[in-house]
Design a protein around this motif. Structure first.
Motif, mmCIF file in Angstrom:
data_model
loop_
_atom_site.group_PDB
_atom_site.id
_atom_site.type_symbol
_atom_site.label_atom_id
_atom_site.label_comp_id
_atom_site.label_asym_id
_atom_site.label_seq_id
_atom_site.Cartn_x
_atom_site.Cartn_y
_atom_site.Cartn_z
ATOM 1 N N VAL A 125 88.441 42.031 21.253
ATOM 2 C CA VAL A 125 88.750 43.105 22.447
ATOM 3 C C VAL A 125 88.395 44.687 21.945
ATOM 4 N N MET A 126 87.872 45.258 22.775
ATOM 5 C CA MET A 126 87.576 46.982 22.282
ATOM 6 C C MET A 126 88.435 47.702 23.068
ATOM 7 N N ILE A 127 89.043 48.639 22.407
ATOM 8 C CA ILE A 127 89.823 49.671 23.186
ATOM 9 C C ILE A 127 89.147 51.084 23.120
ATOM 10 N N ILE A 128 89.189 51.781 24.269
ATOM 11 C CA ILE A 128 88.617 53.027 24.338
ATOM 12 C C ILE A 128 89.923 53.869 24.882
ATOM 13 N N LYS A 129 89.860 55.003 23.958
ATOM 14 C CA LYS A 129 91.139 55.967 24.383
ATOM 15 C C LYS A 129 90.208 57.413 24.844
ATOM 16 N N LYS A 130 90.470 57.964 25.832
ATOM 17 C CA LYS A 130 90.044 59.413 25.958
ATOM 18 C C LYS A 130 91.211 60.475 25.419
ATOM 19 N N ILE A 131 90.651 61.077 24.548
ATOM 20 C CA ILE A 131 91.557 62.093 23.545
ATOM 21 C C ILE A 131 91.437 63.406 24.226
ATOM 22 N N GLY A 132 92.618 64.054 24.788
ATOM 23 C CA GLY A 132 92.596 65.334 25.369
ATOM 24 C C GLY A 132 92.364 66.318 24.656
ATOM 25 N N PRO A 133 92.352 67.536 24.734
ATOM 26 C CA PRO A 133 92.313 68.804 23.871
ATOM 27 C C PRO A 133 93.665 68.961 23.043
ATOM 28 N N ASP A 134 94.598 68.329 23.678
ATOM 29 C CA ASP A 134 96.136 68.429 22.997
ATOM 30 C C ASP A 134 96.108 67.182 21.964
ATOM 31 N N ARG A 135 95.178 66.365 21.944
ATOM 32 C CA ARG A 135 95.118 65.260 20.930
ATOM 33 C C ARG A 135 95.921 64.183 21.699
ATOM 34 N N ASN A 160 77.665 53.057 28.601
ATOM 35 C CA ASN A 160 77.307 52.511 27.356
ATOM 36 C C ASN A 160 78.263 53.031 26.441
ATOM 37 N N LEU A 161 79.291 51.831 26.168
ATOM 38 C CA LEU A 161 80.358 51.950 25.465
ATOM 39 C C LEU A 161 80.194 52.171 23.921
ATOM 40 N N MET A 162 79.209 51.803 23.366
ATOM 41 C CA MET A 162 79.048 51.950 22.057
ATOM 42 C C MET A 162 78.756 53.540 21.672
ATOM 43 N N GLU A 163 78.129 54.306 22.585
ATOM 44 C CA GLU A 163 77.764 55.600 22.153
ATOM 45 C C GLU A 163 79.098 56.556 22.390
ATOM 46 N N LEU A 164 80.273 55.845 22.792
ATOM 47 C CA LEU A 164 81.370 56.522 22.914
ATOM 48 C C LEU A 164 82.128 56.707 21.557
ATOM 49 N N ALA A 165 81.876 55.711 20.536
ATOM 50 C CA ALA A 165 82.235 55.783 19.189
ATOM 51 C C ALA A 165 81.887 56.915 18.428
ATOM 52 N N VAL A 166 80.758 57.605 18.816
ATOM 53 C CA VAL A 166 80.427 58.651 18.115
ATOM 54 C C VAL A 166 80.491 59.985 18.817
ATOM 55 N N SER A 167 81.038 59.876 20.219
ATOM 56 C CA SER A 167 81.250 60.823 21.001
ATOM 57 C C SER A 167 82.594 61.581 20.853
ATOM 58 N N GLU A 168 82.745 63.053 20.667
ATOM 59 C CA GLU A 168 84.065 63.848 20.766
ATOM 60 C C GLU A 168 84.803 63.312 21.834
ATOM 61 N N GLY A 169 85.856 63.481 21.673
ATOM 62 C CA GLY A 169 86.894 62.998 22.571
ATOM 63 C C GLY A 169 87.259 61.926 23.043
ATOM 64 N N TYR A 170 86.800 60.722 22.183
ATOM 65 C CA TYR A 170 86.929 59.309 22.566
ATOM 66 C C TYR A 170 87.314 58.602 21.197
ATOM 67 N N PHE A 171 88.093 57.710 21.492
ATOM 68 C CA PHE A 171 88.314 56.929 20.142
ATOM 69 C C PHE A 171 88.068 55.447 20.584
ATOM 70 N N VAL A 172 87.298 54.861 19.754
ATOM 71 C CA VAL A 172 86.755 53.436 20.046
ATOM 72 C C VAL A 172 87.124 52.503 19.021
ATOM 73 N N HIS A 173 87.533 51.806 19.041
ATOM 74 C CA HIS A 173 87.906 50.616 18.116
ATOM 75 C C HIS A 173 87.991 49.022 18.485
ATOM 76 N N THR A 174 87.851 48.174 17.630
ATOM 77 C CA THR A 174 87.669 46.702 18.113
ATOM 78 C C THR A 174 88.848 46.093 17.419
ATOM 79 N N TYR A 175 89.353 45.390 18.184
ATOM 80 C CA TYR A 175 90.632 44.410 17.570
ATOM 81 C C TYR A 175 90.250 42.955 17.674
ATOM 82 N N TYR A 176 90.086 42.465 16.484
ATOM 83 C CA TYR A 176 89.781 41.151 16.211
ATOM 84 C C TYR A 176 90.773 39.788 16.406
ATOM 85 N N PRO A 177 90.523 38.911 16.617
ATOM 86 C CA PRO A 177 91.497 37.666 16.473
ATOM 87 C C PRO A 177 91.991 37.596 15.198
ATOM 88 N N LYS A 178 92.951 36.919 14.637
ATOM 89 C CA LYS A 178 93.503 36.779 13.346
ATOM 90 C C LYS A 178 92.311 35.610 12.884
#
Length: 333
Positions: A125-135, A160-178
């Motif tokens: 599962v990929m998580i995408i968070k939009k981070i505001g100016p106040d973080r 294009n989700l993968m481009e968000l990984a290098v975009s300012e204002g976004y946090f992108v991370h992948t969670y893997y099963p155990k």
């Protein structure tokens, strides 16, 4: 592995209010990388860590305020400076750590439960968070497989989700099963390996045909115990390319049988305990599979069951990390 699995289990069982703290960005060096999470309950108890003890007390102190306000907040900890008023005093970490703290309200709790269901079903599962100016976190979304989407995201969703990984204002991370570790053989030397692997968040299955050895009193932390001969138990295991297997029955014929049966499966790791000459006898002239390892474990001069277990687990973790670096989820763009 990640503390997230323990966090998701704790959320399921607790009736307390809590705050989820996540590292969203690191500049320089730090104890944990972006994506590391910690859960802080209202009573001050914690699941997971974000540092070697540098940040946890401060983050816990902010929990009552965040729960009262009911909104997320972002904080930056500068571990570089030696100024006595900064976070860098005598820590030696040398990095800048960005942390978001989100109150686990009813909506987020439901989404975290769905996340747990996906991971339990061996779905990344990929998580995408939009981070505001106040973080703080203004929007978030979880994306599982190609089309499954859940979260709290307002407006149009980026294509294009993968481009968000290098975009300012976004946090992108992948969670893997155990990752699952299957240990074949329940002798005394399997016990520390199973315990250490479970402690590092492997999902552990132990299989052996001897019920006197393969029982919960010796393996209290494993997820599954399978009693039976290889031809009986392997049919019960639906293995994947993310699974790891260690053969350590100390029975020559059973080891040969397991090598033959497991070599037909695509595993991330297949190892056989024992010296090289024994492995040659086990193969009986057959060419070794490319993923078949023997001897197993990192070469640390290990002696005795505990040290051997440490060396094997180190190799398993090393393999896991390398596999993760090579793996990218193939999402639709």
């Amino acid at each position: 592995m990640e503390d997230l699995h323990r966090i998701l289990e704790a959320i399921q069982d607790s009736g307390q209010r809590s705050v989820l703290a996540t590292i969203t960005h690191v500049e320089g060096s730090a104890y944990r990388k972006a994506g590391a999470s910690m859960l802080v309950f209202e009573d001050g108890s914690q699941i997971g860590v974000l540092s070697a003890g540098c940040l946890e007390t401060d983050l816990a102190a902010r929990v009552p305020e965040i729960l009262a306000a009911g909104v997320s907040c972002g904080f930056v900890f500068d571990m570089q400076s030696s100024d006595q008023l900064s976070w860098g005093e005598e820590t030696g970490c040398g990095g800048v750590i960005h942390v978001t703290m989100e109150p686990v309200n009813g909506v987020l709790l439901e989404h975290l439960r769905t996340l747990k269901d996906c991971l339990d079903q061996h779905t990344e599962v990929m998580i995408i968070k939009k981070i505001g100016p106040d973080r703080s976190v203004s929007d978030y979304a979880f994306v599982a497989e190609r089309e499954r989407f859940f979260g709290d995201w307002r407006g149009g969703f980026p294509q294009n989700l993968m481009e968000l990984a290098v975009s300012e204002g976004y946090f992108v991370h992948t969670y893997y099963p155990k990752p699952r570790l299957m240990i074949f053989g329940a002798g005394p030397d399997a016990r520390p390996l199973a315990a250490f692997a479970a402690a590092t968040d492997f999902s552990v299955t132990v299989s052996d045909w001897r019920p006197a050895l393969c029982n919960r009193s010796y393996f209290p932390d494993v997820d599954a115990l399978l009693v039976g001969f290889p031809e009986e138990t392997l049919d019960k295991i639906q293995s994947t390319s993310n699974d790891y297997a260690v053969i350590m029955t100390h029975n020559f014929r059973r080891d040969q049988q397991l090598i033959r049966m497991l070599s037909e499966r695509k595993l991330s790791y297949l190892g056989v305990l024992g010296p090289k000459h024994r492995m040659e006898r086990l193969l009986n002239g057959d060419p070794a599979q490319t993923n078949l390892r023997s001897p197993i474990g990192i070469a640390i001069g290990a002696e005795g069951p505990v040290e051997i277990a440490v060396s094997i687990l180190a190799e398993l973790i090393d393999t896991y990390r390398k596999n993760r670096r090579r793996t990218t989820i193939n999402y639709a763009t």
